[in-house]
Design an enzyme around this catalytic site. Structure first.
Site, short mmCIF file in Angstrom:
data_model
loop_
_atom_site.label_atom_id
_atom_site.label_comp_id
_atom_site.label_asym_id
_atom_site.label_seq_id
_atom_site.Cartn_x
_atom_site.Cartn_y
_atom_site.Cartn_z
N TRP A 359 30.64 -17.55 -70.91
CA TRP A 359 29.18 -17.62 -71.04
C TRP A 359 28.61 -18.83 -70.31
O TRP A 359 27.40 -18.89 -70.09
CB TRP A 359 28.79 -17.67 -72.51
CG TRP A 359 29.17 -18.96 -73.19
CD1 TRP A 359 30.44 -19.44 -73.37
CD2 TRP A 359 28.30 -19.95 -73.75
NE1 TRP A 359 30.42 -20.65 -74.01
CE2 TRP A 359 29.12 -20.99 -74.27
CE3 TRP A 359 26.93 -20.06 -73.87
CZ2 TRP A 359 28.59 -22.12 -74.89
CZ3 TRP A 359 26.39 -21.19 -74.50
CH2 TRP A 359 27.23 -22.20 -75.00
N ASP A 360 29.47 -19.77 -69.96
CA ASP A 360 29.02 -20.94 -69.20
C ASP A 360 28.16 -20.51 -68.02
O ASP A 360 27.18 -21.17 -67.66
CB ASP A 360 30.19 -21.72 -68.59
CG ASP A 360 31.37 -21.92 -69.49
OD1 ASP A 360 31.48 -21.20 -70.49
OD2 ASP A 360 32.18 -22.79 -69.18
N GLU A 486 32.59 -24.18 -81.21
CA GLU A 486 33.85 -23.52 -81.55
C GLU A 486 34.60 -24.22 -82.68
O GLU A 486 35.70 -23.82 -83.02
CB GLU A 486 34.74 -23.41 -80.29
CG GLU A 486 34.11 -22.50 -79.27
CD GLU A 486 34.98 -22.33 -78.02
OE1 GLU A 486 35.95 -23.09 -77.87
OE2 GLU A 486 34.66 -21.43 -77.22
N LYS A 588 32.07 -29.28 -82.17
CA LYS A 588 32.73 -29.47 -80.89
C LYS A 588 31.70 -29.71 -79.80
O LYS A 588 31.89 -30.52 -78.91
CB LYS A 588 33.56 -28.22 -80.56
CG LYS A 588 34.40 -28.33 -79.31
CD LYS A 588 35.19 -27.04 -79.07
CE LYS A 588 36.11 -27.14 -77.87
NZ LYS A 588 36.72 -25.85 -77.53
N GLN A 589 30.63 -28.94 -79.85
CA GLN A 589 29.68 -28.98 -78.75
C GLN A 589 28.31 -28.56 -79.26
O GLN A 589 28.20 -27.82 -80.22
CB GLN A 589 30.13 -28.02 -77.66
CG GLN A 589 30.17 -26.57 -78.11
CD GLN A 589 31.14 -25.75 -77.28
OE1 GLN A 589 32.25 -25.51 -77.71
NE2 GLN A 589 30.73 -25.36 -76.11
#
Lengths: 782, 782
Positions: A359-360, A486, A588-589
Site C-alpha cells: 500500500w506504500d 502493524e 509501530k507507525q
C-alpha cells in the site's frame, strides 16, 4: 549538523569521494538507476567486489512455495520473488593481465556521482596495479527514461605514466552467484540458478541471451551491442549463461580506450522466442542509432520536465535540500516508465521485501507522482485495474464480495504469508480507491475516471459493504482488521480504515452517479448506491471521552501501555512476540495520524493536537513509513522543531542508512514521504476538497522555501520567505486557479503572483517526548 | 435410535461382526490397546490390509522443522511428531503358501471384540484360501496394565476341513511404510524411515531390534519371545529393520497351532545401548515367566479396581451405556501407566495432532481420572511439573515472568506453529493449575500439594501477573488472549481465561500461605501474595447490560453475528478464513459455558440460563470438546432433552465417527467428556468448594442411573431411580463424608445410604436452536 557524512551535501548530486567496501551494498542502492521498467543497482562496472548484484525487470519474478507450520483456509500457497536477471552492466578490465579489483593494488582516487539533473551515474577512478602501473577509468551509466528497454554505458580507460596493455571484457551474465541473506523477514528469499537457458547468439560486437524461469513461465532476453574504435582487437564468446566481448588495446600514456555499451532488455510470459529476440535486438539497434550523446541529452530533457513541476528548494538546510531532491529523483525513477506494472516498495533498487509492492505505493509514492508526474501515477493505478480479476477471485476466496487487492504482490496475486498483517490489512483497498480519487482531483482525467476509477471504486465499495455491519449503536463498523500500525493487528473500528473505507464508499457512489450507464453495466443499482452512502454516513469513529482523544481503534486507549525497558531494543518485532505487542498500546507507525493527514477534514485542530500529544510517546517508528506522517502532523499542530527532525529522518533514511537495511534497496515510500513531510508538512498543502489548500510555515533555520506542483494542467509554485508566501500559477488554461490560503480563497493567474502573510500554528503542548531511544534520528545524531 | 450401528450395543464390550475394509482405519482406533506407556492400534495381526499401522511409545518422537512463510519472534522453529515405532504385533500366516489376506479368498466369519472388563482385544475368523481350504484363526491381544513394557498376544490357527500346512511368521518390523495423509492440519506429518538401526539380535524364539532417531536423539528397543509347542519347525531371521520367527506345522482337521508372543518395549534418550537392551529383554523374560494366563488375570484384576470406582450404569439407553464404558476404558488406558509423561489428545491410539498433548488433558481427561483413578491424574501433573524449566524458558522468551506451558507438545517444548491459536491461548496455564487444585480437593495429597502443586501454582501465578494489568476502571484485565473458543482469537477479557486465571492466583496465594517455608525458598514474598490476591479479587468479567448476558470476551456481543449460508459447510475453518471467523460472533466450542461449568459458583442460575440461550445458536461445535460441556450446562439449565442429545454426540464421536477423523486416533477428551456430561450433567456433580455437591436428574428415557467416584480415599455411589436419589459412601475412614444435595448438606456413612428427592431444573426458555445443520448429532441421525 550530521556528524558523519558519506555523501557531502550538494544541491543537485549525491557523490561519494572514497570507496567504503564495508558499505558497498548500501551505495549500490543509493546509486541504483532505474526507469521503472529496468533497474540496475550501483554495482561497480567490473562486478567484483559487490554487496548484492542486482539487475531487475519490473514484474519479472519466480514463484516459490509459501510454507506454514499450521496451514489455514485462504493462506496463499505460493509467493513471488523478484529475480536478479541477466547482468548487462558488467565491464571487466585487465591491465597487463592484472584484473581491476579495488581490493588489490592501490586506489588513488575513487569518485562516484549520481547526477540528479542529468539522470546518470558517473564514476572516475585512478588505480595502480599491484605491479605499479596507473590507469584512469571513467564510466557513465544511464537507464534511459526515453527508451525504456535501454541501459547504456560509456566506459573509458586511459594509461597514465607508462604504456599498458588493456583488455576490457564487456559481458552479459545470467545466474550470478548471490550472497547469502540474513534471517530478517524483510529480506528476500534467495533462489539459486533461477534462469534456464533458452537461446544464445553472438556475432561481432553483438550478443543476446534468452532465459526462462521454471515456475512462473516467464522469458527474459538481454541483448548488447558496442561502439568501439576500429583499431582494437575484438572477440565475442557466447555460452549458455554468459556472453563476452573482449576488446584489447595497447595504450601509450595519455591514450584512451573508449567504449559505449548498449544493452536492451525484454521479457514476456506470452510472446514467442523469436518475437522476444527480435524485440530486444531492435531496441539495441535503435539505441545505437540514437547514439550516446543523444541518449544523454534525451535523459536530461526528460528530467528537466520533471523538475520543472516537482522541484523543492530549501535555503538554509543543505542536507535536506539534497535529500529531498534525491528522494524525488528515486521516486520518479521508480515509476517513470513502470507502465501498468507495480511500483515495488524498494522500486527496482534491491531485492528487499522480495520485490513486492504494498500500500506504500498508493499512500506515499502516488501522492508525490500525482502532483509531479501524473502520468506515472495513472500508470500505477492502471496496473491495479489490470489485476481486478485477481482481486475479485481473492475476495471470493475470502467469502467476500467485490474485489480484495493483495497486501503484497508483484503480479497481483496475494503473496502475504502472515494474515494478521496481510489479509487483515484491508485498508489497502481504500488506499487504492483514494489514490484513484486523488488522481482525479488533481487531473480531471475523464477517461481514467470512467475506465479505471469507476470499476475500482465500485468493486472496493462492494468489498467494504460485505465487510462491515451496522451495530446496535446505529453506526457502521469494521471489526477485526489491521490498520497501518502493524503493532496492533486485528482491531475493531480502526479509525484510519473506517474513514478511508467511508471515503471509498462515498467516492464509489459519486462515481456511479457520474457514470450511470457504465455503472449499470457493472451491475450497480440505486439500492446499492444508497447502501454505500448509508454506510459512509454512519461510519464509527471511536473517541475516548475520558481522555478526550480519538482511539486508534475501538477500546485502544483502555489497553495496557507498553512498558519500555531500560535499553529497550528495536525494532520491537525482533525482540518481542506479536502476542505481547498486539495487546498493548505501542505503535509501530503513524496510524491515527495518517488518518488525520489524509482525512484531516474529519478532525478539529484540537483533535489533532491532542492526538499528536497522546500517541507520540507510544510510537516507536519501527517502520520507515512513520516519520514523514509524524512530520506532517507535527507541522500542522505547530511542533515545528519536531516536524523538522522527523522530516530529516525520513529524508536521510537511506543516505544515512538509519534502519541499517539500505543494502536491500531504497525505502521509496520514505523518500517520497520526504516530499510529503515538506510539502504537506511545512507547505501545509491538503487536497481534501475540490481545490488545493495551503497553510505554509517556514521550518526553523530555513531562509527560503519554494515548491511546485502540477494541478490540472497548470503548475503552482509556492515560495516562502520572511513573513510571506507567494503563490504563482503557470501554464494555466487562461482561467484563474482557485486555492485556499489558511482557509481563505485565493485566485491565481499567470500574471499576478499572490502574496499572503504566513500564519504559524500555536502548539497546544510542549514538544512531546518519544519512547526511550526513539527521538527522531537526526535529533539523536545531531 | 441409531440407524446404522457398526458396533452393536452391548454393556461391556465393543464388538464388530463383519470386517468393513473401508472403515479399517476407524476400527484400528476403536480397537486400540494401551496402558499409557505403550499403545498399539487395532491393526490386523497379519498387518495387511491396514488403515494406518501404529505402535507408539509415550513421548517417543522425532523433531521436525516448523516452517513459516513469514517468521516472527518467538515462533518455535521445531516441532515434535509421534513416531510409529517397531511393530511387535505382527503375526503373518501362510496356509499352504497362501498368505492370509482378507482381501483374497473368502472370509466366512470375522469378529473382533474389545472386552472392557478383561482389557483384551479378541479376534476370531474363519477364512477360506483361494484354493478352498478353511482355517480358523483366533487371537487375543493385550497391552499389560501391570507390566507396563509388555504387549502380549495369544494366537492360534486351526485346520477345519482338510489337512493344511501352516506357517506363522511372528515379526518385529521397524520403519513400516505409512499411507500418505490428507491436508487437514489436524493430521500428523509423515516422516519416512525415521528409525536408524543401532543393534539387532536373534536366537531361538527371541529377537531384539534397537533403533535411534536422527534429531531427537532417542533410542527405542523392542524384544520378543514366544511360547510355542515343541513339535514345530522354527527359524529366526534378523535384519536391521526386521526380525522374524518362522513357525511351521502340518495340521490335521481340528488340530491347532498355538502361539504366545511376548513383546517388550523400552526407550530412552539417556541410557546406554546395553542398558536399554537389557531392560527390554528383562521385561520379556519376566512376562514369559508370568505366563499368558496370569497376564490375563492380572489385567482383569487391574480393571476390576478401576471399574469399582468408576463405573456408570444406565438403564434405558443401551447405546449410551456402552459408550460411556467405552469412553471410560479408553480414558483409563490413555493415562493408567503414562507415569509422568503426557496424555496426548489421541492417547496412544493414532498419529492425529502429531501425538501432541493439549489443555484437553487437564480440563477433560484429568477431571475423570481424578475422580476414578487419581494416581493417573497425579502422574500427568507430575509430567507438567517435570517440564517447569522448559515452561520458565518459554515465559522468558515471551518476555513474561513465571512459567508458560506449551499449547501443544510431546516432551514439553512449545510446538505450536500458529500463535493466535497457540501461544495466545494462555488459559492452558490456568487449566494446569486448576487440575492441580482439583486433584488436591479430591485427594488431600500433601506431598503432591507441597512438591508439585506449589511450584506450578506459584509460577503460573507469576505468569498471570506479568500478563494482566489494572485498567482505569479498577478491574484487572487480560487482553489479547485466545480462550477455549478458537473461532475468536486474540480477545480481551475472555471470561473463561479471566476467571480461571483469578482462581489460579487465589490458589497460589493459599498454597504459599499453606507452605510458607517452601514458598519463601521459591522467592515468594508477602507483597507478591498480596498482588495475586488483589488481581484475583478485581478480575474483570464482561457483562452486556443491554442484552443481560455475559460476554464471552469484552465487546463480544456487540460484534456482527455470523451469517449462516444455505448449505453452510463445516467445519467453518476449512471453508472460511480466520480473518472472517475471528471478527464475528460464531463459536467453535463451548467457552463461556466452560467457565459456567468449572467456575459455576461465579454465576447465578439465571446467568447460566440466559447465556445458554444466547450462545447456543452461535455455537457450531467444530471441536469435539464442545458437546460434553454443552450437555453439562443444558442439564443444569433444565434442557434435559438437549443435554441427552449432546451427551450422545460426545459419547458416539468415535463409535459413529461423527467427525470423520476417528481414523487418526480417538478423541480421548470427548470420550472422557461423556463421563462429564453424564456425571456433571445429569449427576449435577460439582466440586467448587470443599465438598462435593450434587443436583441429580434422570435423563428422559432413563429408568435407573448409577455412578460412583473416589473422593479422598472413599467411594461415593449415587443412584437415581424413580423420584429419588440414593447416596452411599464406601471405604470411608470411619468419619462421615459430607456432601451437598441440591444445596443442602448430607452426611454419608458406610452403613446408611441417604435417600433424597430429585429436583428438576425449570428451563427458562424453549429448547434453543443450533446453527443450521448443527443440531446435536444423535438428534440429526435419529
Amino acid at each position: 549538523m550530521i556528524p558523519e557524512r558519506r555523501f557531502p551535501a550538494d544541491p543537485w548530486q549525491v557523490s561519494e569521494n572514497d570507496l567504503d567496501l564495508e558499505a558497498l551494498a548500501q551505495s549500490e542502492s543509493i546509486f541504483a538507476l532505474s526507469n521503472g521498467h529496468i533497474g540496475v543497482r550501483g554495482n561497480l562496472d567490473e562486478g567484483d567486489p559487490h554487496g548484492i548484484p542486482g539487475t531487475y525487470l519490473n514484474s519479472f519474478y519466480e514463484v516459490r512455495p509459501l510454507p506454514y507450520a499450521e496451514a489455514g483456509y485462504g493462506f496463499p500457497e505460493t509467493g513471488q520473488t523478484v529475480l536478479n536477471v541477466t547482468n548487462g552492466k558488467l565491464i571487466r578490465l585487465l591491465v597487463d593481465d592484472e584484473p581491476l579489483d579495488l581490493r588489490y593494488g592501490c586506489v588513488h582516487e575513487h569518485r562516484r556521482v549520481l547526477d540528479l539533473r542529468a539522470g546518470v551515474l558517473r564514476r572516475s577512478l585512478l588505480w595502480e596495479t599491484p605491479a605499479g602501473e596507473r590507469v584512469r577509468v571513467r564510466s557513465t551509466r544511464l537507464v534511459s527514461l526515453t527508451q525504456r528497454s535501454i541501459l547504456a554505458i560509456r566506459y573509458s580507460v586511459q594509461a597514465v605514466d607508462v604504456p599498458v596493455r588493456v583488455v576490457a571484457q564487456s559481458e552479459l551474465v545470467a545466474n550470478e552467484e548471490m550472497p547469502s541473506q540474513s534471517n530478517d523477514p524483510r529480506v528476500a528469499a534467495v533462489l539459486e540458478h533461477p534462469l534456464y537457458p533458452v537461446e544464445q547468439f553472438g556475432r561481432g560486437t553483438q550478443a543476446m541471451l534468452m532465459h526462462r524461469t521454471d515456475r512462473s513461465g516467464l522469458r527474459v532476453a538481454a541483448a548488447m551491442d558496442h561502439v568501439v574504435g576500429a583499431d582494437t582487437i575484438r572477440e565475442m564468446t557466447v555460452h549458455e549463461d554468459w556472453a563476452r566481448l573482449t576488446i584489447g588495446a595497447m595504450l601509450e600514456p595519455g591514450e584512451r580506450l573508449d567504449l559505449v555499451k548498449i544493452v536492451g532488455y525484454g521479457w514476456s510470459g506470452r510472446r514467442t522466442v523469436p518475437a522476444l529476440r527480435d524485440q530486444v535486438e531492435a531496441a539495441v539497434v535503435a539505441a545505437v542509432r540514437t547514439g550516446w550523446e543523444q541518449l544523454v541529452a534525451d535523459q536530461k530533457a526528460a528530467l528537466d520536465v520533471f523538475w520543472q513541476g516537482a522541484d523543492v528548494e530549501i535555503e538554509g538546510d543543505d542536507s535536506l535540500q539534497q535529500a529531498v531532491r534525491f528522494g524525488l529523483f528515486h521516486t520518479f525513477q521508480a515509476g517513470a516508465r513502470a507502465e501498468r506494472r507495480a511500483i515495488p516498495a524498494k522500486g527496482l533498487t534491491g531485492p528487499g521485501y522480495d520485490g513486492h509492492a504494498f500500500w506504500d505505493t498508493e499512500m506515499f509514492v502516488l501522492p508525490v507522482l500525482t502532483a509531479t508526474a501524473p502520468h506515472a501515477a495513472a500508470d500505477a493505478l492502471m496496473w491495479r485495474h489490470s489485476t481486478l480479476d485477481l482481486a475479485r477471485e481473492r475476495a471470493a476466496t475470502l467469502n467476500l464480495r467485490g474485489a480484495c487487492f493483495p497486501w503484497r504482490t508483484i503480479r497481483g496475486q496475494e503473496c502475504s504469508g502472515y494474515w494478521p498483517a496481510g489479509t487483515a490489512a484491508m485498508h489497502v483497498n481504500a488506499d487504492i480507491a483514494e489514490a484513484c480519487e486523488r488522481y482525479l482531483r488533481w487531473t480531471h482525467d475523464r477517461d481514467f475516471d470512467r475506465d479505471i476509477a469507476l470499476p475500482i471504486l465500485l468493486e472496493t465499495a462492494r468489498l467494504w459493504i460485505s465487510l462491515g455491519y451496522v451495530g446496535q449503536d446505529g453506526c457502521w463498523h469494521l471489526d477485526g482488521v489491521t490498520g497501518p500500525d502493524e503493532y496492533s493487528a486485528i482491531c475493531d473500528d480502526n479509525v484510519y480504515t473506517n474513514l478511508m473505507a467511508a471515503r471509498n464508499l462515498a467516492a464509489a457512489a459519486r462515481s456511479a452517479r457520474r457514470w450511470p450507464v457504465e455503472a449499470e453495466v457493472l451491475g450497480v443499482t440505486e439500492a446499492e448506491i444508497a447502501a454505500w452512502e448509508g454506510a459512509a454516513d454512519r461510519v464509527a469513529v471511536p473517541y475516548d471521552r475520558d481522555r478526550r482523544v480519538h482511539e486508534q481503534a475501538r477500546g485502544y486507549t483502555a489497553r495496557e501501555r507498553w512498558s519500555f525497558e531500560d535499553g529497550q531494543r528495536y525494532p520491537l518485532m525482533l525482540h518481542a512476540p506479536y502476542f505481547d505487542i498486539y495487546r498493548k498500546q505501542v505503535i509501530k507507525q503513524a496510524d491515527l495520524l495518517l488518518a488525520m493527514h489524509w482525512c484531516g477534514d474529519a478532525f478539529s485542530d484540537e483533535d489533532k493536537a491532542r492526538a499528536f500529544a497522546y500517541y507520540e510517546p507510544l510510537t516507536v517508528r519501527d517502520s520507515s513509513l512513520s516519520a514523514c506522517t509524524q512530520a506532517v502532523l507535527a507541522a500542522e499542530v505547530g511542533q515545528l522543531d519536531l516536524a523538522l527532525d522527523y522530516t530529516a529522518e525520513a529524508a536521510l533514511m537511506d543516505l544515512h542508512d538509519l534502519e541499517h537495511n539500505a543494502r536491500d534497496g531504497l525505502h521509496i515510500a520514505s523518500l517520497a514521504g520526504t516530499w510529503l513531510a515538506i510539502v504537506a508538512g511545512f507547505g501545509g498543502m491538503r487536497d481534501h476538497g475540490d481545490r488545493l489548500s495551503f497553510r505554509p510555515q517556514l521550518a526553523p533555520g530555513w531562509r527560503r522555501f519554494r515548491f511546485r506542483v502540477r494541478w490540472r494542467g497548470a503548475r503552482i509554485e509556492v515560495e516562502l520567505a520572511g513573513e510571506t508566501v507567494t503563490y504563482t500559477a503557470f501554464e494555466t488554461d487562461g482561467e484563474p486557479v482557485g486555492i485556499d490560503h489558511c482557509g481563505r480563497p485565493v485566485r491565481l493567474t499567470e500574471a499576478e503572483p499572490q502574496v499572503r502573510s504566513l500564519q504559524y500554528a500555536k502548539p497546544l503542548t510542549d514538544r512531546p517526548a518519544q519512547p526511550p531511544g526513539r527521538a527522531p534520528n537526526r535529533a539523536r545524531s545531531g
